[in-house]
Design a protein around this motif. Structure first.
Motif, PDB file in Angstrom:
ATOM      1  N   THR A  26       2.374  -3.436   9.643  1.00  0.00           N
ATOM      2  CA  THR A  26       1.189  -3.162   8.852  1.00  0.00           C
ATOM      3  C   THR A  26      -0.062  -3.601   9.307  1.00  0.00           C
ATOM      4  OG1 THR A  26       1.820  -4.906   7.320  1.00  0.00           O
ATOM      5  CG2 THR A  26       2.732  -2.676   6.761  1.00  0.00           C
ATOM      6  N   ASP A  27      -0.101  -4.383  10.269  1.00  0.00           N
ATOM      7  CA  ASP A  27      -0.997  -5.282  10.835  1.00  0.00           C
ATOM      8  C   ASP A  27      -1.439  -4.923  12.205  1.00  0.00           C
ATOM      9  OD1 ASP A  27       1.185  -6.243  12.126  1.00  0.00           O
ATOM     10  OD2 ASP A  27       0.714  -8.223  12.021  1.00  0.00           O
ATOM     11  N   ASP A  62       9.963  -0.868   5.129  1.00  0.00           N
ATOM     12  CA  ASP A  62      10.128  -2.293   4.390  1.00  0.00           C
ATOM     13  C   ASP A  62      11.690  -2.360   4.219  1.00  0.00           C
ATOM     14  OD1 ASP A  62       7.606  -2.796   4.739  1.00  0.00           O
ATOM     15  OD2 ASP A  62       6.895  -2.367   2.705  1.00  0.00           O
ATOM     16  N   GLY A  78       4.835   4.765   0.895  1.00  0.00           N
ATOM     17  CA  GLY A  78       3.676   4.118   1.544  1.00  0.00           C
ATOM     18  C   GLY A  78       3.381   4.904   2.777  1.00  0.00           C
ATOM     19  N   ARG A 106       1.989   5.651  -6.901  1.00  0.00           N
ATOM     20  CA  ARG A 106       1.682   4.494  -6.388  1.00  0.00           C
ATOM     21  C   ARG A 106       0.185   4.594  -6.272  1.00  0.00           C
ATOM     22  NH1 ARG A 106       3.926   2.227  -1.729  1.00  0.00           N
ATOM     23  NH2 ARG A 106       2.085   1.708  -0.715  1.00  0.00           N
ATOM     24  N   SER A 155       0.708   2.025   2.949  1.00  0.00           N
ATOM     25  CA  SER A 155       1.003   0.916   3.770  1.00  0.00           C
ATOM     26  C   SER A 155       0.817   1.201   5.397  1.00  0.00           C
ATOM     27  CB  SER A 155       2.264   0.153   3.606  1.00  0.00           C
ATOM     28  OG  SER A 155       2.335  -0.084   2.337  1.00  0.00           O
ATOM     29  N   GLY A 185      -5.174  -4.263   6.261  1.00  0.00           N
ATOM     30  CA  GLY A 185      -3.543  -4.279   5.982  1.00  0.00           C
ATOM     31  C   GLY A 185      -2.660  -3.238   5.914  1.00  0.00           C
ATOM     32  N   VAL A 186      -3.619  -2.040   6.489  1.00  0.00           N
ATOM     33  CA  VAL A 186      -2.674  -0.818   6.797  1.00  0.00           C
ATOM     34  C   VAL A 186      -2.441  -0.627   8.145  1.00  0.00           C
ATOM     35  CG1 VAL A 186      -2.747   1.731   6.499  1.00  0.00           C
ATOM     36  CG2 VAL A 186      -4.104   0.258   4.899  1.00  0.00           C
TER      37      VAL A 186
END
Ligand code: ATP
Length: 238
Positions: A26-27, A62, A78, A106, A155, A185-186
């Motif tokens: 996610t970074d 995740d 996400g 969400r 995400s 952060g996506v």
């Protein structure tokens, strides 16, 4: 973190993607480069639940297995796709298209904040918020498509050839925006046919040939590799 392991997709007898494994944090911005017909769209659509993956693969978000989920539930986990045809509604306004993007559970609580985030990222969309999207330029429509995907509070953002049909200047602006989205952060996974510009803002890249992942390296190393330039980056591209 998105983790794809041993993904295979068949269309009848045709093996469009075979045993592909990729990860996207996610970074980071990760690019998948491949020629026409290499299987890029199939790969990215399969992650989004829109192309049927063969049993035996694993797609985790995740740590949670999502390979068997329908597309709308994958969005809830996400992962948002910006398809090659952009998937926007031309007769609706910018604002209305963004509202449709906020449909997932969400995203509902953060609708106003996400809309402001998109308008900060693409100020021209705020100016044109009541304009019908079909009357806008290709670059603006791509911004609406990305904005609509961000409204689902992803995400990981999947982009299918976002630079298609855009001038080099517009591409540069677009890719800069992607770097800003990463900073928020996506994680971004984009497939591209030949783009030095995408590698210039990416962290890592993969190479796809005939449905197989045949290479993986840092974006800097891929940019510096002459064989990669010859095969994937387009001789005339700047
Ligand atoms: P492009 O850059 O031209 O969009 P791509 O790398 O995205 O290409 P895909 O669109 O994934 O490639 O196609 C991979 C292969 O699968 C191609 O040979 C294509 O003809 C085939 N294919 C794609 N979609 C289908 C489908 N719905 N039915 C049958 N074959 C398909």
């Amino acid at each position: 973190m998105l983790e794809v392991r041993n993904l295979s997709v068949f269309y009848g007898q045709h093996h469009a993607v075979e045993d592909a494994s990729v990860t996207v944090g996610t970074d980071e911005i990760v690019v998948m480069l491949g020629a026409n017909g290499a299987g890029k769209s199939t790969l990215i659509r399969s992650i989004a639940g829109l192309a049927p993956a063969r049993p035996g693969c694993s797609i985790r978000m995740d740590g949670e297995e999502i390979a068997a989920l329908p597309p709308h539930e994958i969005v809830e986990k996400g992962i948002a796709l910006v398809p090659e045809d952009r998937g926007i509604f031309g007769d609706l306004t910018v604002d209305e298209n963004l509202t449709l993007g906020a449909f997932p559970d969400r995203a509902r609580g953060a609708e106003a904040a996400n809309r402001e985030r998109i308008y900060a990222l693409f100020p021209v969309l705020k100016e044109r918020r009541r304009q019908a999207v079909r009357t806008m330029s290709g670059g603006e429509q791509q911004m609406v498509a990305i904005g609509r995907a961000i409204m689902s509070a992803p995400s990981i953002l999947l982009l299918d050839e976002p630079s298609l049909g855009l001038s080099p200047l517009l591409c540069r602006d677009l890719f800069r925006s992607l770097a800003e989205i990463r900073a928020q952060g996506v994680g971004i996974f984009l497939v591209e046919q030949n783009s030095k510009q995408s590698l210039a803002i990416a962290d890592r890249g993969y190479l796809l040939e005939n449905g197989h992942v045949v290479g993986a390296d840092s974006a800097a190393n891929l940019l510096a590799d002459e064989a990669v330039s010859r095969s994937y980056l387009g001789a005339g591209e700047t």
